[in-house]
Every structure is written in C-alpha cells, then in structure tokens.
Design a protein around this motif. Structure first.
Motif, short mmCIF file in Angstrom:
data_model
loop_
_atom_site.label_atom_id
_atom_site.label_comp_id
_atom_site.label_asym_id
_atom_site.label_seq_id
_atom_site.Cartn_x
_atom_site.Cartn_y
_atom_site.Cartn_z
N HIS A 61 -10.60 0.89 8.98
CA HIS A 61 -10.07 1.01 7.62
C HIS A 61 -8.58 1.32 7.71
N PHE A 62 -7.84 0.90 6.70
CA PHE A 62 -6.39 1.06 6.77
C PHE A 62 -5.82 1.42 5.40
N VAL A 63 -4.63 2.00 5.44
CA VAL A 63 -3.79 2.22 4.26
C VAL A 63 -2.38 1.80 4.64
N ALA A 64 -1.74 1.03 3.79
CA ALA A 64 -0.37 0.59 4.04
C ALA A 64 0.47 0.83 2.80
N VAL A 65 1.78 0.94 3.00
CA VAL A 65 2.72 1.05 1.87
C VAL A 65 3.83 0.03 2.07
N SER A 66 4.40 -0.42 0.95
CA SER A 66 5.46 -1.41 1.01
C SER A 66 6.76 -0.83 0.51
N ASP A 67 7.87 -1.48 0.87
CA ASP A 67 9.17 -1.02 0.41
C ASP A 67 9.45 -1.42 -1.03
N ALA A 68 8.42 -1.95 -1.70
CA ALA A 68 8.50 -2.18 -3.15
C ALA A 68 7.69 -1.14 -3.92
N GLY A 69 7.18 -0.11 -3.21
CA GLY A 69 6.46 0.96 -3.87
C GLY A 69 5.02 0.65 -4.19
N VAL A 70 4.37 -0.18 -3.36
CA VAL A 70 2.97 -0.56 -3.56
C VAL A 70 2.15 -0.05 -2.38
N TRP A 71 0.95 0.47 -2.66
CA TRP A 71 0.02 0.84 -1.60
C TRP A 71 -1.07 -0.22 -1.47
N MET A 72 -1.68 -0.29 -0.29
CA MET A 72 -2.77 -1.24 -0.04
C MET A 72 -3.82 -0.56 0.83
N THR A 73 -5.08 -0.69 0.46
CA THR A 73 -6.18 -0.16 1.26
C THR A 73 -7.17 -1.29 1.53
N GLY A 74 -8.01 -1.09 2.53
CA GLY A 74 -9.02 -2.10 2.82
C GLY A 74 -9.67 -1.85 4.16
N ALA A 75 -10.49 -2.81 4.59
CA ALA A 75 -11.21 -2.74 5.86
C ALA A 75 -10.69 -3.84 6.78
N LEU A 76 -10.65 -3.51 8.07
CA LEU A 76 -10.21 -4.46 9.10
C LEU A 76 -11.42 -4.83 9.94
N ALA A 77 -11.78 -6.10 9.94
CA ALA A 77 -12.95 -6.58 10.67
C ALA A 77 -12.53 -7.13 12.04
N TYR A 78 -13.49 -7.08 12.99
CA TYR A 78 -13.26 -7.55 14.35
C TYR A 78 -14.36 -8.54 14.74
N ASP A 79 -14.03 -9.43 15.68
CA ASP A 79 -15.05 -10.36 16.17
C ASP A 79 -15.82 -9.72 17.32
N ASP A 80 -16.69 -10.49 17.96
CA ASP A 80 -17.55 -9.95 19.02
C ASP A 80 -16.76 -9.54 20.26
N ASP A 81 -15.52 -10.01 20.38
CA ASP A 81 -14.68 -9.65 21.51
C ASP A 81 -13.67 -8.56 21.16
N SER A 82 -13.90 -7.88 20.02
CA SER A 82 -13.06 -6.77 19.55
C SER A 82 -11.65 -7.21 19.17
N ARG A 83 -11.49 -8.49 18.83
CA ARG A 83 -10.20 -8.97 18.35
C ARG A 83 -10.17 -8.90 16.82
N PRO A 84 -9.03 -8.56 16.22
CA PRO A 84 -8.97 -8.51 14.75
C PRO A 84 -9.31 -9.87 14.16
N GLN A 85 -10.13 -9.83 13.09
CA GLN A 85 -10.66 -11.06 12.53
C GLN A 85 -10.21 -11.30 11.10
N GLY A 86 -10.07 -10.23 10.29
CA GLY A 86 -9.68 -10.41 8.90
C GLY A 86 -9.74 -9.10 8.13
N LEU A 87 -9.28 -9.14 6.89
CA LEU A 87 -9.31 -7.99 6.00
C LEU A 87 -10.32 -8.23 4.89
N SER A 88 -10.95 -7.15 4.43
CA SER A 88 -11.89 -7.25 3.32
C SER A 88 -11.74 -6.03 2.42
N GLY A 89 -12.25 -6.15 1.19
CA GLY A 89 -12.20 -5.04 0.25
C GLY A 89 -10.79 -4.55 -0.02
N VAL A 90 -9.84 -5.47 -0.06
CA VAL A 90 -8.42 -5.07 -0.18
C VAL A 90 -8.09 -4.72 -1.62
#
Length: 339
Positions: A61-90
């Motif tokens: 899970h992650f939280v990010a902020v932008s230099d335009a004053g916006v926050w972003m939350t969501g989940a980070l998914a991984y494949d079977d080899d533990s490589r990042p695969q995509g974001l969900s629930g953003v």
C-alpha cells in the motif's frame, strides 16, 4: 488543483522490461539488484507531479503527494516473481489548510515529501514537507485519505533563506540511538554554501548537520533503513548532458546535531544508459522474504509529452547481489563542516 475532491481514479501500468538501456551500463553497487518497474498513466488531469512517496512495511500500500497539492493512496500489486505489476483502489484528493479549506495559492500547495510519523497507512499520521512556503505539517491519514493538518513543526532558522531550495526530503529514523526522530534535507546548498544541509528534530527542535555536495546533484527524497542510516535519491540535469540520477547511503553515525553525514554511492544512472525519468520520490519496504526493497517514483511535471510517471524497484541486500551487473562504487567522504 486547489480543493480537489476525494475521488477514485483509474491508473494504467506498463511494465518496464529492463533498467539498463540497450548497450547501456548504469553503475549499481554489488548490494543493489533491479527488481522491475512500471510506467504509470491516467486520464485524470490531477494525476502527476508525484514528489513524495511512502509505502506500508510490506510494500503493498502506498501514499504519495504531488507538487500541485494532491494526495494519492492505493495498493501496489506484484506478479509471481515479486515484480511490480500495477496499482489498484487508487484515490486522490486535495491537501487542506488547518481550517479544512483548500490551498488556493500555488506556493502553498507545493508538497515535496511525505513520511509516516506514526501508526500505519490504514490509520496513522504523516509528515508532509512543502517548498516555496516552507513548512512541515502533521496530517492524519486513514483509509479515506489525508485529512487536514493538526499542527506544523518548528522550522530551522535557515528556512527564511531557502526559497526554491527548500525542504525536499523527509525520513523518520527507523533505528539507531535517535530512532523515531524526523530528519529533513534541503534540495540544494543554500546560497553561498558548498555543502547540503540536513536537520534532525529532537524534542521538537530542529538541529543541523551537513552532507557533502558531490558533483552538483540535488537531493530529492530520503528514506531510513532499520540501522538508522538514510538513503538519498539525488538528481542532476544539464541541457548539455541530460538527466543523471544517483542513490547515496548516509551512515547513521553522522546524522546527529553538528554531524557531517557521509556514506557511499549505490547507484549512478543517466537517461543515456538507463530507463529513468525525473525521480523525486523514494520509499523503503520489505518483501515476503524479508528483503529490503527500494521504490522510486518520478515527477512528470504534468508534461506528459516529454516526461513520464515511473515506478522503479530495487533490492538492497546485506551481502553483494549475485546477479547485479555492477561494479562497486567508491566511498563518498568529505571533511566535516560546521552546520
């Protein structure tokens, strides 16, 4: 961007096949190994400019902020080899004032760094650093996103002359004798100085230390390792040479009032030899095997024709990585300087 209502957005992810470009040879320390990466896109006009990032301990899970004053939350998914695969629930939303109103002035919205102050990403508090109108706020965080700030920290005296070289990186020390203390770093040496400035907050008071400047790089974010050392991501751009990115690990012993924090370089890459962009955000987590994972995210400056939002991951091992096509990089040391 002011007062963006909390909302769900869809983010598309394209895997990055290789960190090194064809024929390129970025320099990686033997402890560092490439895991994988993503190029992220969205049709939302509010997606982009990500300058600060923090992850849950398991990296899911992650939280990010932008230099335009916006926050972003969501989940980070991984494949079977533990490589990042995509974001969900953003979800995204606008950062707020103490009274809960929108940050109407751009100079007030320039969020550059975020780090977990306490609790978890599901329910906790975060520190957020802002540049231009330089300040560090304490914000509540839950599954609905980031709420209005509850307070602001006492700033260092040098903040009055930071201007656009303000606080760009934050980390809470994860270990060592000053575990739990907040540390912050200015983007560039202050006017007339040749060393970078850092501060550590002890009993609510910021105390200064220095970091040697190596080659004119700017500090863009920081994260702490369990032993109290701090990892920095640094960036340099020149029209004549393009973009350069570096990871520098600072020894824990120098991160103290009056200290001179030195360490070693773990990565050096350019846009000629590696698939990189304007990397401004850094977070550290652990995978299911207990390995330390470094996650980097880039700020596209809302310039989608020339820049990208990228998410890159590396493994940092205690021992040299057997598959890291790399050469050990030298220690980066300098004589102590008074803060």
């Amino acid at each position: 961007m002011a007062g963006v209502a909390a909302q769900e957005i869809e983010v598309h992810a394209r895997p990055i096949a290789s960190f090194a470009r064809s024929g390129g040879a970025p320099l990686l320390h033997r402890r560092l190994a490439w895991r994988g990466g993503l190029v992220l896109t969205s049709t939302s006009p509010h997606f982009g400019g990500w300058s600060g990032l923090t992850l849950s301990r398991d990296g899911k899970h992650f939280v990010a902020v932008s230099d335009a004053g916006v926050w972003m939350t969501g989940a980070l998914a991984y494949d079977d080899d533990s490589r990042p695969q995509g974001l969900s629930g953003v979800r995204i939303g606008g950062l707020r004032t103490l009274k809960g109103g929108p940050l109407t002035r751009m100079r007030d919205r320039d969020a550059e760094a975020i780090t977990l102050a306490g609790g978890t990403l599901a329910k906790g508090t975060v520190y957020i650093a802002f540049e231009q109108a330089d300040r560090i706020g304490v914000f509540p965080l839950d599954r609905n996103g980031i709420g209005r700030p509850t307070s602001y920290l006492k700033m260092p005296e040098e903040a009055a002359r930071m201007r656009l070289d303000g606080i760009e990186a934050l980390a809470v020390l994860a270990g060592g004798p000053r575990r739990g203390a907040l540390v912050a770093f200015a983007e560039n040496p202050l006017r007339g100085e040749k060393v970078h400035r850092g501060w550590i907050w002890l009993s609510g008071v910021p105390r200064g230390f220095t970091i040697p400047d190596l080659g004119g790089y700017s500090i863009t974010d920081a994260a702490s390792l369990p032993d109290g050392s701090v990892l920095l991501v640094e960036r340099r751009f020149r029209w004549t040479e393009g973009l350069k990115i570096r990871l520098r690990l600072l020894d824990a012993v120098g991160i103290k009032p009056g200290g001179a924090a030195t360490g070693e370089i773990l990565l050096e890459a350019t846009n000629a030899n590696a698939d990189i962009d304007n990397l401004e955000a850094l977070a550290i987590s652990e995978d299911e095997h207990g390995e330390t994972v470094i996650t980097l995210m880039s700020d596209d400056n809302f310039n989608r024709f020339l820049q990208r939002t990228m998410l890159l991951q590396f493994t940092l091992s205690d021992e040299p990585a057997t598959e890291a096509a790399a050469t050990d990089l030298p220690k980066a040391r300098s004589a102590p300087s008074k803060p």
